[in-house]
Scaffold this motif. Structure first.
Motif, PDB file in Angstrom:
ATOM      1  N   CYS A 103      35.185  29.697  30.112  1.00 35.74           N
ATOM      2  CA  CYS A 103      34.308  30.172  31.201  1.00 35.74           C
ATOM      3  C   CYS A 103      35.037  31.185  32.087  1.00 35.74           C
ATOM      4  CB  CYS A 103      33.825  28.993  32.048  1.00 35.74           C
ATOM      5  SG  CYS A 103      32.460  28.070  31.326  1.00 35.74           S
ATOM      6  N   VAL A 104      36.304  30.900  32.390  1.00 36.19           N
ATOM      7  CA  VAL A 104      37.106  31.829  33.191  1.00 36.19           C
ATOM      8  C   VAL A 104      37.281  33.143  32.440  1.00 36.19           C
ATOM      9  CG1 VAL A 104      39.375  32.243  34.232  1.00 36.19           C
ATOM     10  CG2 VAL A 104      38.304  29.985  34.409  1.00 36.19           C
TER      11      VAL A 104
ATOM     12  N   SER B 198      34.061  35.070  32.576  1.00 41.74           N
ATOM     13  CA  SER B 198      33.804  35.574  33.930  1.00 41.74           C
ATOM     14  C   SER B 198      34.633  36.816  34.230  1.00 41.74           C
ATOM     15  CB  SER B 198      34.095  34.479  34.961  1.00 41.74           C
ATOM     16  OG  SER B 198      35.488  34.221  35.046  1.00 41.74           O
TER      17      SER B 198
END
Length: 315
Positions: free
Chosen positions: A157-158, A161
């Motif tokens: 997810c990081v 992002s």
């Protein structure tokens, strides 16, 4: 610094697909058959482990998590791959592209985490058999399984992002599926944060797990070399499938890294496609086969259920 022609695209073009004409129906049939076999074999072993109390042991619970992950990763690739094989326009929306990146990258990371934890489990079972039940409790097994899914999901997810806001100068990905590195290469904006995050994650997490795996198997080999013939046979029967799975997965990942990072234009297109999808297609097919055939307890339960089924049909 952002180039003047940088923009945000609503879709990506996947240029890895070949123009196969009517052969696309043959390829579709082959890929669909492969997907059906993967789903059936992994689902069968998941049900087998869940339904049999004799298999509710740490090693088999980790295996169940491994098979669930393979279903998850295959579903992230095959449905879209099948649709693209039949389509004449190989595009994917930006949202769906990043969703596929999340699915495939989290699959790969969960796979690696699970293999590492299984090596730790075998280390405890072989090197510390008297303490195994107290050190590998149900609560610890649950915590490790949750960790193998949660940590990679957060890490991916990081990564996404950081990649999603990038200004791009193109939207052509030279693969048959979306890949984060391929998206980052299209960026006109600064990607130093992406590169730093990738290096930190690789050295801290991936290298850390690799050290754990190497340490556990070195200890296991030492026990085997100094133990009795029965000890060596038991260790070999339980560790051989794990090592085979690790080597197969590592082989596929190396193929993918080489294919992504280096110019492979001299390699035939069909071979490039095979190499880039190897860890996504062959691993979910390989693991049920190697574990189902090599782990005696799992094999015996399969035989027992098959015998009962045949007996019920006959009677």
């Amino acid at each position: 610094m952002i180039a003047g022609n940088a923009t945000q695209f609503s879709h990506f073009t996947l240029s890895g697909y070949l123009d196969t004409g009517n052969l696309k129906y043959l390829f579709f049939t082959i890929v669909l058959s492969l997907y059906v076999v993967i789903v059936f074999s992994n689902l069968l072993l998941i049900v087998l482990i869940c339904m049999n109390r004799s298999l509710h042991e740490p090693m088999y619970l980790f295996l169940c998590s491994l098979f669930v992950n393979e279903l998850y990763g295959s579903t992230g690739l095959f449905p879209h791959l099948l649709a693209q094989i039949l389509s004449d326009i190989h595009t994917i929306s930006t949202t769906l592209c990043f969703l596929q990146i999340f699915s495939l990258f989290s699959y790969g990371n969960v796979q690696y985490f699970t293999i590492a934890i299984m090596s730790y489990d075998r280390y405890l079972a072989i090197c510390h058999p008297l303490q195994y039940n107290t050190r590998m409790t149900l609560s610890k097994v649950t915590m490790l399984i949750v960790l193998t899914w949660l940590y990679p999901s957060i890490a991916v997810c990081v990564m996404i992002s950081l990649s999603a806001p990038l200004q791009l100068c193109g939207n052509i990905i030279n693969k048959v599926y979306c890949d984060n590195y391929s998206v980052v290469k299209l960026a006109c904006s600064d990607t130093s944060v992406n590169n730093i995050y990738g290096l930190i994650y690789t050295f801290i997490t991936i290298m850390g797990l690799l050290i754990l795996i190497c340490y556990t198997y070195i200890k296991i080999l030492k026990i085997c070399s100094s133990g009795s013939k029965q000890t060596r046979q038991k260790a070999l029967s339980t560790c051989a499938p794990h090592l085979a799975s690790l080597l197969n997965f590592s082989f596929g990942c190396i193929f993918e890294i080489v294919q992504s990072r280096f110019n492979m234009n001299s390699v035939p297109s069909i071979l490039r496609i095979f190499l880039s999808t190897y860890f996504l297609t062959c691993q979910p097919l390989f693991n049920p086969l190697v574990y189902g055939l090599n782990i005696s307890k799992l094999r015996d339960v399969c035989k027992s259920l098959l015998f009962r089924k045949l007996l019920s049909i006959v009677t």
